[in-house]
Motif scaffolding. Structure first.
Motif, PDB file in Angstrom:
ATOM      1  N   GLU A 432       0.834  -1.204   0.000  1.00  0.00           N
ATOM      2  CA  GLU A 432       0.000   0.000   0.000  1.00  0.00           C
ATOM      3  C   GLU A 432       0.867   1.251   0.000  1.00  0.00           C
ATOM      4  OE1 GLU A 432      -3.802   1.534   2.550  1.00  0.00           O
ATOM      5  OE2 GLU A 432      -3.553  -0.621   2.255  1.00  0.00           O
ATOM      6  N   ASP A 433       1.905   1.260   0.844  1.00  0.00           N
ATOM      7  CA  ASP A 433       2.829   2.394   0.851  1.00  0.00           C
ATOM      8  C   ASP A 433       3.622   2.457  -0.446  1.00  0.00           C
ATOM      9  OD1 ASP A 433       2.054   3.347   3.293  1.00  0.00           O
ATOM     10  OD2 ASP A 433       3.669   2.419   4.421  1.00  0.00           O
ATOM     11  N   CYS A 434       3.957   1.294  -0.994  1.00  0.00           N
ATOM     12  CA  CYS A 434       4.680   1.265  -2.267  1.00  0.00           C
ATOM     13  C   CYS A 434       3.869   1.957  -3.362  1.00  0.00           C
ATOM     14  CB  CYS A 434       4.979  -0.178  -2.679  1.00  0.00           C
ATOM     15  SG  CYS A 434       6.305  -0.966  -1.727  1.00  0.00           S
ATOM     16  N   ARG A 435       2.572   1.719  -3.375  1.00  0.00           N
ATOM     17  CA  ARG A 435       1.717   2.349  -4.388  1.00  0.00           C
ATOM     18  C   ARG A 435       1.687   3.864  -4.215  1.00  0.00           C
ATOM     19  NH1 ARG A 435      -3.774  -1.005  -5.553  1.00  0.00           N
ATOM     20  NH2 ARG A 435      -3.876   0.625  -7.125  1.00  0.00           N
ATOM     21  N   LYS A 436       1.663   4.318  -2.965  1.00  0.00           N
ATOM     22  CA  LYS A 436       1.662   5.765  -2.719  1.00  0.00           C
ATOM     23  C   LYS A 436       2.939   6.411  -3.228  1.00  0.00           C
ATOM     24  CE  LYS A 436      -1.277   5.370   1.406  1.00  0.00           C
ATOM     25  NZ  LYS A 436      -1.325   5.473   2.884  1.00  0.00           N
ATOM     26  N   VAL A 437       4.056   5.736  -2.977  1.00  0.00           N
ATOM     27  CA  VAL A 437       5.347   6.260  -3.442  1.00  0.00           C
ATOM     28  C   VAL A 437       5.395   6.275  -4.964  1.00  0.00           C
ATOM     29  CG1 VAL A 437       7.819   5.729  -3.574  1.00  0.00           C
ATOM     30  CG2 VAL A 437       6.659   5.711  -1.369  1.00  0.00           C
ATOM     31  N   LEU A 438       4.871   5.250  -5.581  1.00  0.00           N
ATOM     32  CA  LEU A 438       4.860   5.198  -7.049  1.00  0.00           C
ATOM     33  C   LEU A 438       3.999   6.314  -7.634  1.00  0.00           C
ATOM     34  CD1 LEU A 438       4.666   1.331  -7.511  1.00  0.00           C
ATOM     35  CD2 LEU A 438       6.548   2.813  -8.261  1.00  0.00           C
ATOM     36  N   MET A 439       2.917   6.649  -6.959  1.00  0.00           N
ATOM     37  CA  MET A 439       2.080   7.755  -7.432  1.00  0.00           C
ATOM     38  C   MET A 439       2.827   9.087  -7.332  1.00  0.00           C
ATOM     39  SD  MET A 439      -1.627   6.589  -5.893  1.00  0.00           S
ATOM     40  CE  MET A 439      -2.508   8.011  -6.534  1.00  0.00           C
ATOM     41  N   LEU A 440       3.603   9.242  -6.258  1.00  0.00           N
ATOM     42  CA  LEU A 440       4.416  10.454  -6.125  1.00  0.00           C
ATOM     43  C   LEU A 440       5.473  10.527  -7.218  1.00  0.00           C
ATOM     44  CD1 LEU A 440       4.991  10.561  -2.243  1.00  0.00           C
ATOM     45  CD2 LEU A 440       3.584  12.129  -3.599  1.00  0.00           C
ATOM     46  N   ALA A 441       6.088   9.377  -7.517  1.00  0.00           N
ATOM     47  CA  ALA A 441       7.103   9.339  -8.561  1.00  0.00           C
ATOM     48  C   ALA A 441       6.488   9.666  -9.917  1.00  0.00           C
ATOM     49  CB  ALA A 441       7.762   7.958  -8.593  1.00  0.00           C
ATOM     50  N   LYS A 442       5.324   9.118 -10.168  1.00  0.00           N
ATOM     51  CA  LYS A 442       4.644   9.375 -11.439  1.00  0.00           C
ATOM     52  C   LYS A 442       4.274  10.846 -11.589  1.00  0.00           C
ATOM     53  CE  LYS A 442       0.891   7.613 -14.328  1.00  0.00           C
ATOM     54  NZ  LYS A 442      -0.191   6.585 -14.443  1.00  0.00           N
ATOM     55  N   ALA A 443       3.984  11.486 -10.469  1.00  0.00           N
ATOM     56  CA  ALA A 443       3.623  12.907 -10.494  1.00  0.00           C
ATOM     57  C   ALA A 443       4.832  13.826 -10.557  1.00  0.00           C
ATOM     58  CB  ALA A 443       2.791  13.236  -9.254  1.00  0.00           C
ATOM     59  N   GLY A 444       6.035  13.237 -10.592  1.00  0.00           N
ATOM     60  CA  GLY A 444       7.249  14.040 -10.693  1.00  0.00           C
ATOM     61  C   GLY A 444       7.741  14.602  -9.382  1.00  0.00           C
TER      62      GLY A 444
END
Length: 504
Positions: A432-444
């Motif tokens: 779940e935390d991994c997905r949040k981090v990936l969303m931040l990465a995708k958002a730049g």
């Protein structure tokens, strides 16, 4: 050693009995049939409403331990049907790896609010006032929630001054960070294998032991019995798993007693990976050529990226995982060796089944399955001979076992060999935390970062195939890292990483 739960005790009994049959039986099909009666020997059930259900569940566990799929619930299929295809020394895991045992699932409520006997029918009736849909009323002197009207908002629970309203969620579904678990038509847990990343957290969370994975212990023992050159590649998280007094030297004695020819540290493969990824970060991310770099050692994390964030998949490091790097280095010197990765992780089983990996990693078993093999041989590890062992890994590689350890190892290498380079780190543990981090990465929001993802909260020491609590395992790993002779691998290991990556 005190076990973590009755569920793990039952799993271990099955692994032990299957291993006993594998080591000594001339009639495996017949002896496998007896295991459910060994698990449930009495006429009185211990855990379920009947001995017949207990034996049914044990039968399905035996099949999974043999690497077989579960039997259909509506057809007459023998317990050992297909066992002839598993009584061999060569059999890869076939998906789905994680399976729900229908007879074991208790059909837990899935996201349901209900009123417990703590309700005092107070004058306030705050629960009724708080409900936006009129789902709460007073029935027979206490609050009652009409499930057909309830929208699961939780306002009634928050309003109750006695905490008399409980929120029931299916434990396996709560543990799944990718929302792969739902209910089937009978109310049992169902795993959507299209999105499952095989982390196994659902298996750990289920208090009924209704979710289990497949094993290769039977096939591994066949390879040992036929005289193959079987060697163990052991993950660093093994330290402390079998007791504080079980040293690497005693573990080596135990492996040899099982029939292994030698033992290798997978942490050496981690050393190869961390120096390579340090160079990758410095040359590509720190210079701005790439936005960020994802570590690759956790297969659940890597699959999460590829399934849910395919446009970021190219940023997953292409360096070999510690398991693969170790296996390839073993095969260079021992081309006929059968490499067994032994670790805490279920997802490694599917990683090893990949076309590019399976010619190097022949078997994958967990510490839990290994314990069953030790039990089958009657080994008391603390009493075994202390054999000399050649430990070659550094503290950096051994630290991979804990969340944050991968990024820390790479950072140490950067600081050692590229002291003028700043390292920006972000790490996540639990999908779940991994997905949040990936969303931040995708958002730049994480440009310039080294991003570590771990599928299990706590890292490998909290993997589903471990034996001891994660905090105790984390402490044992920290001590191992602290006492390592070298802190970081030599820079020339990057050449070895390149050589191993080119192997076909």
């Amino acid at each position: 050693m005190k076990s973590q739960s009755v569920v793990t005790d039952l799993r271990r009994k099955v692994f032990t009995e299957v291993a006993k049959v594998a080591y000594s039986s001339d009639n495996p099909a017949g002896d496998l049939e007896e295991i459910p009666f060994i698990i449930t020997p009495d006429e009185e059930p211990k855990y379920r409403e009947s001995i017949y259900r207990e034996r049914q569940i044990a039968s399905e566990r035996v099949r999974l331990a043999m690497g077989l799929s579960l039997r259909p619930a509506n057809k007459p299929v023998h317990i050992t049907s297909g066992v002839d295809k598993s009584t061999i020394a060569d059999k890869y895991y076939e998906p789905p790896l994680m399976q729900v045992i229908p007879s074991a699932c208790d059909k837990c409520p899935d996201n349901e609010y209900y009123v417990s006997d703590q309700c005092r029918n107070c004058v306030s009736h705050a629960c009724i006032k708080s409900c936006p849909k009129g789902a709460v009323s007073i029935v027979n002197g206490r609050a009652f929630i009409d499930q057909s009207k309830c929208i699961k908002c939780g306002r009634c629970k928050a309003a109750c001054p006695y905490d008399a309203i409980a929120h029931h969620k299916r434990p396996c579904a709560s543990a799944c960070g990718v929302k792969a678990i739902s209910s089937d038509e009978y109310g049992r847990a169902h795993i959507n294998n299209e999105i499952c990343v095989a982390c196994g957290q659902c298996m750990s969370a289920c208090p009924f032991g209704a979710i289990a994975d497949k094993s290769q212990i039977f096939q591994l023992i066949q390879a040992i019995k036929q005289g193959d050159e079987v060697v163990a590649a052991v993950a660093p998280a093994i330290i402390g798993q079998f007791g504080a007094k079980v040293t690497p030297g005693k573990l080596k004695s135990a492996f040899l007693a099982l029939g292994f020819k030698d033992v290798y540290e997978v942490a050496v493969g981690a050393d190869v990976g961390c120096i390579a990824e340090a160079n990758h970060y410095v040359k590509a991310v720190a210079t701005g050529e790439l936005p960020f770099l994802f570590t690759s050692c956790c297969p659940a994390w890597a699959v999460l990226v590829k399934k849910f964030f395919p446009d970021l998949a190219a940023e997953v490091s292409e360096e070999l995982t510690p398991m693969v790097a170790t296996a390839r280095s073993i095969k260079v010197n021992r081309p006929n060796a059968r490499v067994v990765f032994i670790g805490p992780c279920a997802a490694k089983k599917l990683e090893a089944a990949r076309r590019t990996v399976r010619s190097y990693v022949d078997f994958v078993i967990t510490f839990e399955e290994l314990a069953g093999m030790f039990d089958a041989k009657g080994l008391k590890l603390e009493e075994l001979e202390e054999l000399p062992v050649e430990l070659q890994a550094t503290g950096a590689g051994r630290g991979y076992a804990c969340a944050g350890g991968v990024a820390s190892a790479i950072e140490k290498c950067v600081k050692e060999y590229f002291p003028d380079t700043e390292v920006k780190i972000q790490h996540a543990e639990g999908l779940e935390d991994c997905r949040k981090v990936l969303m931040l990465a995708k958002a730049g929001k994480l440009d310039g970062y080294l991003i570590e993802g771990m599928g299990c909260p706590g890292g490998c020491v909290a993997g589903v195939g471990t034996i001891i609590p994660a905090e105790r395992a984390k402490f044992a790993v920290a001590q191992l890292v602290k006492t390592s002779q070298e802190a970081v691998p030599p820079e020339e290991m990057e050449d070895l990483a390149e050589k191993l990556s080119k192997m076909k």
